[in-house]
Enzyme design. Structure first.
Site, PDB file in Angstrom:
ATOM      1  N   ARG A 180       0.822  -1.213   0.000  1.00  0.00           N
ATOM      2  CA  ARG A 180       0.000   0.000   0.000  1.00  0.00           C
ATOM      3  C   ARG A 180       0.859   1.266   0.000  1.00  0.00           C
ATOM      4  NH1 ARG A 180      -2.380  -3.789  -1.008  1.00  0.00           N
ATOM      5  NH2 ARG A 180      -4.331  -4.572  -0.138  1.00  0.00           N
ATOM      6  N   SER A 229     -11.291   0.128   2.896  1.00  0.00           N
ATOM      7  CA  SER A 229     -10.584  -0.303   4.101  1.00  0.00           C
ATOM      8  C   SER A 229     -10.008   0.906   4.831  1.00  0.00           C
ATOM      9  CB  SER A 229      -9.460  -1.277   3.745  1.00  0.00           C
ATOM     10  OG  SER A 229      -9.977  -2.471   3.201  1.00  0.00           O
ATOM     11  N   GLU A 299      -5.180   3.529   6.187  1.00  0.00           N
ATOM     12  CA  GLU A 299      -5.092   3.329   4.743  1.00  0.00           C
ATOM     13  C   GLU A 299      -5.788   4.486   4.031  1.00  0.00           C
ATOM     14  OE1 GLU A 299      -6.390  -0.030   1.458  1.00  0.00           O
ATOM     15  OE2 GLU A 299      -5.493  -0.667   3.345  1.00  0.00           O
TER      16      GLU A 299
END
Length: 323
Positions: A180, A229, A299
């Site tokens: 990520r 998320s 995130e």
């Protein structure tokens, strides 16, 4: 919060620009959370040349923030100063198959559209994109992934425009991809990329996509005002399990709630402010830290100025933990 009109301060900014410039545009209209303050100036360029021309004349001390589909973004209530660049589907939504398993794709293309195009062409390796609710510009920036696959596995090269309006071509190895994350300069605005899949057949790819879509529809609150998320999975852990173990499933602050369906999804139940959402996220981080000793990392990207309710400190919450 209303900002000074940059178009009045710098009247030459709009000279020769073919895209749309809007002062004090509410960001609640362009983010999936449907909340947050205004952009001082929202620019929707007509195409990459239009974007480059605008950036070349924009004074260097004015901040620039690129925004994609707004699915992974929380804008604070005080809004965002400077220029928010939002790439349109018309100018940056091209998708072309340029080889047996290769596609050239605009940064405004939704992830699921690339998955569909690959399936129709009998090209594998893109089914995971069917489960990511965002655009490819954001996927390239944050190395978006799902179901054990990541963007970095498919990206060959991308084209970016820097803060001065200059073009750059970056190879996969230039991106410094990790979970990520990428190391690409924050001054770069991605405008298109080349992706490589694998030889397959349409029936196989569509079965894979169906599995991805079925999981998303049954396990995630996709019809809510959400940002996907909320927290990254810490090494060796699942974020949702940590959130659940800390008693945060369904936890509510104001109009913000950790979803009952999937407790790593934060949702706007109707009238949540950016403050509600960020305070909820930090409260969850505090409780998880207190319960498990694990520090969750956001995130979702949180950007802009805090509003009248004040600043939210990291790890603020009932657990009283600080970091």
């Amino acid at each position: 919060m209303s900002f000074p009109d940059l178009l009045r301060t710098y009247p030459d900014l709009g000279a020769g620009i073919r895209g749309r410039l809007t002062a004090n545009q509410p960001m609640s209209a362009v983010t999936w959370f449907r909340t947050g303050g205004a952009a001082q100036l929202l620019f929707q360029p007509a195409d990459a040349d239009d974007l480059a021309r605008f950036l070349a004349v924009l004074p260097g001390d004015i901040p620039v923030l690129p925004v994609g589909l707004g699915s992974n973004l929380l804008i604070r209530d005080g809004g965002v100063d400077g220029v928010v660049v939002r790439l349109s589907a018309k100018g940056f939504g091209g998708l072309e198959q340029v080889g047996e398993t290769r596609f050239r794709v605009g940064a405004a293309v939704p992830d699921k559209r690339l998955a569909e195009a690959a399936a129709a062409a009998g090209v594998g390796g893109f089914a995971f994109f069917a489960g990511i609710p965002g655009g490819l510009g954001g996927a390239l920036r944050m190395n978006a992934g799902a179901h054990g696959a990541e963007t970095r596995e498919r990206m060959i090269e991308l084209t970016a425009i820097d803060r001065d309006g200059q073009r750059h071509v970056l190879k996969n190895a230039d991106m410094g991809y990790a979970y990520r994350h990428s190391n690409a300069s924050q001054d770069f605005i991605f405008v298109e990329a080349v992706f490589e899949g694998v030889a397959s057949d349409e029936a196989t790819v569509r079965r894979q996509m169906a599995d991805v879509i079925a999981h998303r529809e049954t396990a995630q609150p996709i019809r809510e005002k959400t940002g996907g998320s909320t927290f990254k999975n810490p090494e060796g852990h699942s974020a949702w399990k940590l959130v659940d173990a800390a008693g945060c499933r369904g936890l509510t602050i104001g109009g913000a709630q950790m979803s009952e369906m999937h407790c790593n999804f934060m949702i706007n139940t109707g009238e949540a402010t950016g403050h509600d959402l960020e305070l909820l996220g930090e409260t969850v981080r505090a409780r998880v830290l207190a319960q498990s000793g694990v520090r969750l990392e956001w995130e979702i990207k949180r950007l802009g100025h805090f509003g009248p309710q004040g600043e939210i400190q990291p790890f603020l919450g009932q657990a009283g933990e600080a970091a």
